[in-house]
Design an enzyme around this catalytic site. Structure first.
Site, short mmCIF file in Angstrom:
data_model
loop_
_atom_site.label_atom_id
_atom_site.label_comp_id
_atom_site.label_asym_id
_atom_site.label_seq_id
_atom_site.Cartn_x
_atom_site.Cartn_y
_atom_site.Cartn_z
N ARG A 111 -46.63 17.41 -57.11
CA ARG A 111 -47.10 16.03 -57.31
C ARG A 111 -47.45 15.94 -58.78
O ARG A 111 -48.37 16.61 -59.24
CB ARG A 111 -48.31 15.72 -56.43
CG ARG A 111 -49.03 14.48 -56.88
CD ARG A 111 -49.96 13.91 -55.85
NE ARG A 111 -49.22 13.34 -54.74
CZ ARG A 111 -49.76 12.54 -53.82
NH1 ARG A 111 -51.04 12.24 -53.87
NH2 ARG A 111 -49.03 12.06 -52.85
N HIS A 138 -41.67 8.28 -54.61
CA HIS A 138 -42.39 9.01 -53.55
C HIS A 138 -41.47 9.15 -52.34
O HIS A 138 -41.70 8.55 -51.29
CB HIS A 138 -43.65 8.23 -53.19
CG HIS A 138 -44.69 9.03 -52.47
ND1 HIS A 138 -44.55 10.37 -52.17
CD2 HIS A 138 -45.91 8.66 -51.97
CE1 HIS A 138 -45.64 10.79 -51.53
NE2 HIS A 138 -46.47 9.78 -51.40
N GLN A 141 -42.68 10.09 -48.68
CA GLN A 141 -43.35 8.97 -48.01
C GLN A 141 -42.32 8.10 -47.29
O GLN A 141 -42.55 7.65 -46.16
CB GLN A 141 -44.10 8.13 -49.05
CG GLN A 141 -44.86 6.95 -48.45
CD GLN A 141 -45.99 7.40 -47.56
OE1 GLN A 141 -46.77 8.26 -47.94
NE2 GLN A 141 -46.08 6.84 -46.36
N ASP A 229 -49.30 -1.56 -51.00
CA ASP A 229 -49.80 -0.31 -51.60
C ASP A 229 -50.92 -0.69 -52.55
O ASP A 229 -51.11 -1.87 -52.89
CB ASP A 229 -48.64 0.41 -52.34
CG ASP A 229 -49.02 1.82 -52.83
OD1 ASP A 229 -50.07 2.34 -52.39
OD2 ASP A 229 -48.28 2.38 -53.65
N CYS A 268 -48.86 3.35 -47.42
CA CYS A 268 -48.79 4.81 -47.52
C CYS A 268 -50.17 5.46 -47.52
O CYS A 268 -50.27 6.66 -47.24
CB CYS A 268 -48.01 5.22 -48.77
SG CYS A 268 -48.81 4.73 -50.31
N ARG A 296 -45.78 11.90 -42.07
CA ARG A 296 -45.55 12.71 -43.28
C ARG A 296 -45.31 14.16 -42.88
O ARG A 296 -44.43 14.83 -43.41
CB ARG A 296 -46.76 12.61 -44.22
CG ARG A 296 -46.96 11.26 -44.88
CD ARG A 296 -45.87 10.97 -45.89
NE ARG A 296 -45.80 11.99 -46.90
CZ ARG A 296 -46.60 12.07 -47.97
NH1 ARG A 296 -47.50 11.14 -48.18
NH2 ARG A 296 -46.46 13.05 -48.86
N1 CP Z 1 -49.57 8.70 -49.12
C1 CP Z 1 -49.91 9.80 -49.80
O1 CP Z 1 -49.10 10.41 -50.49
O2 CP Z 1 -51.20 10.18 -49.64
P1 CP Z 1 -51.96 11.30 -50.49
O3 CP Z 1 -52.13 10.74 -51.89
O4 CP Z 1 -53.28 11.44 -49.79
O5 CP Z 1 -51.16 12.55 -50.50
N1 NVA Z 2 -48.77 4.19 -55.57
C1 NVA Z 2 -49.81 5.14 -55.21
C2 NVA Z 2 -49.40 5.92 -54.02
C3 NVA Z 2 -50.41 6.93 -53.55
C4 NVA Z 2 -49.93 7.78 -52.41
C5 NVA Z 2 -50.13 6.04 -56.40
O1 NVA Z 2 -49.20 6.50 -57.05
O2 NVA Z 2 -51.31 6.28 -56.64
#
Ligand code: CP
Ligand code: NVA
Length: 313
Positions: A111, A138, A141, A229, A268, A296
């Site tokens: 990540r 992502h 997701q 989101d 998400c 997930r």
């Molecule tokens: N939706 C998602 O990726 O959640 P987290 O940021 O908790 O991993």
């Molecule tokens: N768009 C959000 C998604 C989190 C899972 C971010 O990048 O923070």
């Protein structure tokens, strides 16, 4: 990039038939373990002896826990590495990190703050790399979201989804998914927060049914699913300005009513009640956000098995 390594970097660079198979495998694997305790192995334990390293440059609840639990259920193990506890956080190069970790573990998930870090990791790694969210996309997701949609409403092909709000990383993956799974995507985004032009151009070239509007009502009307989101993603600056620009894009009961009583609400997570969505909607009967979070786990297990065990050879 070393050829023949099965990276899961983005939906736009993977075959539609593979993505369909990943979702179907996730459905099957989920059904097979219904009723089992979370710590019980899947019956085939396909990743016995395998280790996954999870690198986090940003916070996470779902990604962190679902990848870790998923590896355990598949018979493998995982090691969680926050950027600050490894030398990457002190300036060791991404390339050296990739080469060294490739000697210890069988796959990497990252990540990252920056999509270029993901691509560099994949270029230098000798093991599969999975995108667990970047500033650009992502994809994990989205496989979970397709699975969730289909569990509630049947095949997504030919259906319509409305994205309401920021044209962010998750929106980009929805665009990729709309093309690969062949459904209509209507995005309502403010002019200043539209999805990246290269993603829209790619979708256009691929013949995707992607429609952009600034009007959330137009996007939501008769949609099978409404998606929101956060208005301030991890790494975003100018939060106050974003909140102001996005204020007209809150998903509330009136907007859901335009979609209709059978429409799903997806997000998400993490969510901000009273900002991008009202509590009434996200905690109401049309919301499937907790199913989406569970999925997930199932979607990523399917990805990991594909990356590591070669089931489609
Ligand atoms: N939706 C998602 O990726 O959640 P987290 O940021 O908790 O991993
Ligand atoms: N768009 C959000 C998604 C989190 C899972 C971010 O990048 O923070």
């Amino acid at each position: 990039m070393v050829e023949n390594i099965r990276h899961f970097l983005d939906l736009d660079v993977l075959d539609a038939s593979l993505l369909r198979r990943l979702v179907d495998e996730a459905k099957t694997r989920k059904q097979r373990r219904r009723g089992l305790a979370h710590g019980t192995l899947d019956d085939d334990a396909p990743l016995a002896g395998r280790i996954l390293a999870l690198i986090f440059e940003k916070p996470s609840t779902r990604t962190r826990v679902s990848f870790d639990v998923g590896m355990r259920q598949l018979g493998g193990e995982s090691i969680i590495l926050n950027r600050d506890v490894i030398q990457l956080g002190r300036g060791e190069t991404v390339a050296d990190t990739a080469r060294v970790l490739s000697r210890y573990v069988d796959a990497l998930m990252i990540r990252s703050d920056s999509h270029s870090t993901l691509l560099e990791l994949a270029a230098e790694a000798r093991v599969p790399v999975v995108n667990g969210l970047t500033d650009r996309s992502h994809p994990c997701q989205l496989l979970a979201d397709i699975l969730t949609f289909e569990e509630h409403k049947g095949l997504i092909t030919g259906r319509s989804v409305a994205w309401i709000g920021d044209g962010n990383n998750v929106a980009a993956s929805w665009i990729h998914a709309a093309v690969k799974f062949n459904f209509e995507l209507r995005l309502a985004c403010p002019a200043r927060l539209q999805p990246p032009m290269e993603v829209l151009d790619w979708a256009r070239r691929e013949g995707g049914r992607i429609f952009l509007t600034e009007d959330p009502r137009e996007a939501a009307a008769h949609a099978d699913c409404v998606v929101a989101d956060t208005w301030v993603s991890m790494g975003d600056t100018e939060a106050a300005q974003r909140m102001e620009i996005l204020a007209p894009y809150q998903v509330d009961s009136a907007l859901m009513a335009l979609a209709g009583p059978d429409a799903l609400f997806m997000h998400c997570l993490p969510a901000h009640r009273g900002e991008e969505v009202t509590a009434e909607v996200i905690d109401g009967p049309q919301s499937v956000v907790i199913d989406g979070a569970e999925n997930r786990l199932h979607a990523q297990k399917s990805i990991l098995v594909w990356c590591l065990s070669g089931w489609d050879k």
